[in-house]
Design a protein around this motif. Structure first.
Motif, mmCIF file in Angstrom:
data_model
loop_
_atom_site.group_PDB
_atom_site.id
_atom_site.type_symbol
_atom_site.label_atom_id
_atom_site.label_comp_id
_atom_site.label_asym_id
_atom_site.label_seq_id
_atom_site.Cartn_x
_atom_site.Cartn_y
_atom_site.Cartn_z
ATOM 1 N N HIS A 252 -32.271 -68.552 -25.960
ATOM 2 C CA HIS A 252 -33.227 -68.266 -24.892
ATOM 3 C C HIS A 252 -34.576 -67.899 -25.508
ATOM 4 O O HIS A 252 -34.628 -67.284 -26.576
ATOM 5 N N VAL A 253 -35.664 -68.237 -24.818
ATOM 6 C CA VAL A 253 -36.991 -67.807 -25.266
ATOM 7 C C VAL A 253 -37.730 -67.146 -24.107
ATOM 8 O O VAL A 253 -37.532 -67.493 -22.938
ATOM 9 N N LYS A 254 -38.579 -66.179 -24.467
ATOM 10 C CA LYS A 254 -39.382 -65.463 -23.479
ATOM 11 C C LYS A 254 -40.695 -66.196 -23.243
ATOM 12 O O LYS A 254 -41.357 -66.633 -24.184
ATOM 13 N N GLY A 255 -41.088 -66.320 -21.963
ATOM 14 C CA GLY A 255 -42.294 -67.045 -21.592
ATOM 15 C C GLY A 255 -43.533 -66.178 -21.532
ATOM 16 O O GLY A 255 -43.501 -64.965 -21.794
ATOM 17 N N VAL A 256 -44.627 -66.799 -21.144
ATOM 18 C CA VAL A 256 -45.941 -66.145 -21.196
ATOM 19 C C VAL A 256 -46.165 -65.152 -20.053
ATOM 20 O O VAL A 256 -47.136 -64.387 -20.086
ATOM 21 N N ASP A 257 -45.311 -65.143 -19.049
ATOM 22 C CA ASP A 257 -45.495 -64.241 -17.916
ATOM 23 C C ASP A 257 -44.582 -63.020 -17.999
ATOM 24 O O ASP A 257 -44.324 -62.370 -16.986
ATOM 25 N N THR A 275 -45.219 -71.591 -24.711
ATOM 26 C CA THR A 275 -46.313 -71.420 -23.751
ATOM 27 C C THR A 275 -45.902 -71.607 -22.297
ATOM 28 O O THR A 275 -46.751 -71.601 -21.412
ATOM 29 N N GLY A 276 -44.616 -71.759 -22.045
ATOM 30 C CA GLY A 276 -44.161 -71.894 -20.669
ATOM 31 C C GLY A 276 -43.852 -70.551 -20.032
ATOM 32 O O GLY A 276 -43.836 -69.517 -20.700
ATOM 33 N N PRO A 277 -43.620 -70.532 -18.710
ATOM 34 C CA PRO A 277 -43.270 -69.287 -18.014
ATOM 35 C C PRO A 277 -41.773 -69.016 -18.098
ATOM 36 O O PRO A 277 -41.002 -69.832 -18.598
ATOM 37 N N GLY A 278 -41.373 -67.859 -17.574
ATOM 38 C CA GLY A 278 -39.953 -67.544 -17.459
ATOM 39 C C GLY A 278 -39.449 -66.620 -18.540
ATOM 40 O O GLY A 278 -39.970 -66.592 -19.658
ATOM 41 N N ALA A 279 -38.402 -65.860 -18.213
ATOM 42 C CA ALA A 279 -37.871 -64.862 -19.136
ATOM 43 C C ALA A 279 -36.667 -65.344 -19.929
ATOM 44 O O ALA A 279 -36.413 -64.854 -21.024
ATOM 45 N N TRP A 280 -35.924 -66.302 -19.400
ATOM 46 C CA TRP A 280 -34.680 -66.722 -20.055
ATOM 47 C C TRP A 280 -34.592 -68.250 -20.118
ATOM 48 O O TRP A 280 -33.644 -68.858 -19.638
ATOM 49 N N ASN A 281 -35.580 -68.866 -20.740
ATOM 50 C CA ASN A 281 -35.600 -70.315 -20.875
ATOM 51 C C ASN A 281 -34.633 -70.764 -21.972
ATOM 52 O O ASN A 281 -34.643 -70.221 -23.075
ATOM 53 N N ILE A 282 -33.821 -71.749 -21.662
ATOM 54 C CA ILE A 282 -32.871 -72.275 -22.654
ATOM 55 C C ILE A 282 -33.498 -73.484 -23.348
ATOM 56 O O ILE A 282 -33.877 -74.454 -22.705
ATOM 57 N N LEU A 283 -33.617 -73.403 -24.673
ATOM 58 C CA LEU A 283 -34.150 -74.511 -25.472
ATOM 59 C C LEU A 283 -33.091 -74.954 -26.471
ATOM 60 O O LEU A 283 -32.288 -74.136 -26.962
#
Length: 401
Positions: A252-257, A275-283
């Motif tokens: 997971h990665v933390k976003g800019v917001d 550089t994307g939004p969101g707190a729990w983005n899966i990459l």
């Protein structure tokens, strides 16, 4: 002719009535003094009793941490986070054989309040609130913090939850964690602390705590002043989450917001590599490699994740090709179970990231001593207890500095 007995009766009745009236007046005035008016994050005025003996909290540790500092934690009769009473153990696998053991990890307030392990839970992540249990416990006060894992809900559901708690007829104070606000920042944490200080009539102590935390942030901000955009490091806030792996990702990665990006941009003067939004983005692995950060910051994400996991775990062989990993430019933040919202230890995150990003600006800061001073100041504990708190957050690596 007026009967003397009648006069005496009238006088006694008048006297009795005046005494009753005076008593009622005194009771009315006393009743008014038995309550404190508090305005919570809804902008709602809440009448809180002066004498509080039974408190139910729903948060991941901020409310309980402040109450611990104020000497009021013994009044908590139920919790709203399954991560507070738990104790964790991890064995991080090594592709070369063996493992890296991590034992006795826990929330700092659990170490300071061992009785928390035996308190009932009225809420859990993914389960919701047991309103019947809340009512049975007969609390004098309920304090909740939106954004906490058990209350990390959409606005409609959250409004319904708050409405149901309100309907119990118990004074309800609602706090909002930074990530539950439109513009995350540390000012809201200071406000939460001050509200709790007012509730427990320890406003001076609460203000001193809020000011100390703010001073830690200000010190970092002053040291990083003048770092121009072209010189700012690119940090990746990465959670090596097993949940992400089961869903086809690498982490997971933390976003800019998020509040974490606020720390990076407004305090540390660094950039978020994602550089994307969101707190729990899966990459996935390829997406993470393409970001090519200068520094990887490992956050709590469905478990604790030390640098050794990224360096040596067999399931992260792909990520071991990252430039930051090859350069050993990886640092772990403190173990923060139920990492949905920040609590009193948030300046540790800031200091760890700042020192790792710009070591030359913090070369005089010994993290081990800084952490001991931090715990002693925040929780008013001795050095031995502070050292135990350091261990419980799995920050023992700073002793090697």
């Amino acid at each position: 002719m007026i009967n003397i007995k009648s006069i005496h009766h009238i006088l006694r009745l008048a006297l009795f009535t005046s005494v009753i009236f005076a008593c009622l007046l005194c009771q009315s005035q006393a009743f008014g003094k038995e309550q404190i008016t508090v305005e919570d994050f809804r902008g709602k005025t809440v009448q809180v009793p002066v004498k509080i003996n039974r408190v139910i909290t729903i948060s991941d540790g901020l409310i309980e941490g402040v109450m611990t500092r104020l000497g009021e934690a013994h009044k908590i009769v139920a919790l709203g986070s399954q991560c507070i009473p738990r104790v964790w153990t991890y064995d991080i696998p090594n592709k070369n054989g063996g493992s890296f053991p991590y034992k006795e990890g826990m929330n700092t307030i659990t170490y300071l309040n061992p009785n928390f392990k035996n308190l009932p839970l009225v809420a859990k992540f993914g389960v919701g609130i047991s309103y019947e249990r809340v009512a049975e416990l007969n609390p004098d006060l309920i304090i909740i913090r939106t954004g906490s894992c058990a209350l990390n809900q959409g606005r409609d559901i959250l409004d319904k939850t708050i409405g149901l708690l309100d309907s119990l007829g118990v004074p309800l104070v609602v706090l909002h964690g930074p990530n539950a606000t439109p513009d995350p920042g540390i000012e809201s944490i200071s406000r939460e602390i001050r509200i709790l200080g007012k509730i427990f009539q320890k406003e001076d102590q609460a203000l001193a705590l809020a000011q100390y935390l703010a001073s830690c942030v200000m010190m970092v901000r002053e040291r990083t002043e003048g770092i121009v955009p072209d010189q700012q490091k690119r940090l990746l806030l990465l959670g090596l989450s097993p949940k992400a792996r089961t869903q086809g990702g690498a982490g997971h990665v933390k976003g800019v917001d998020t509040l974490q990006t606020y720390f990076l941009e407004q305090v540390i003067r660094a950039k978020n590599a994602f550089t994307g939004p969101g707190a729990w983005n899966i990459l996935n692995t390829e997406q993470l490699l393409a970001l090519d950060p200068d520094l990887v910051v490992l956050v709590t994400a469905w478990g604790y994740h030390p640098p050794e996991e990224l360096y040596f775990a067999p399931y992260y062989e792909g990520l071991q090709e990252m430039r930051a990993v090859k350069n050993k430019a990886v640092v772990a933040l403190p173990w923060t179970p139920c990492n949905c919202e920040k609590r009193l230890e948030y300046p540790i995150d800031i200091m760890v990231m700042a020192k790792a990003a710009y070591p030359e600006r913090f070369k005089d800061i010994n993290l081990n001593q800084w952490l001991l001073d931090f715990y002693q100041t925040v929780y008013k504990v001795d050095k031995k207890t502070a050292d135990e708190l350091l261990s419980r957050q799995w920050m023992g690596w700073v002793r090697k500095e």
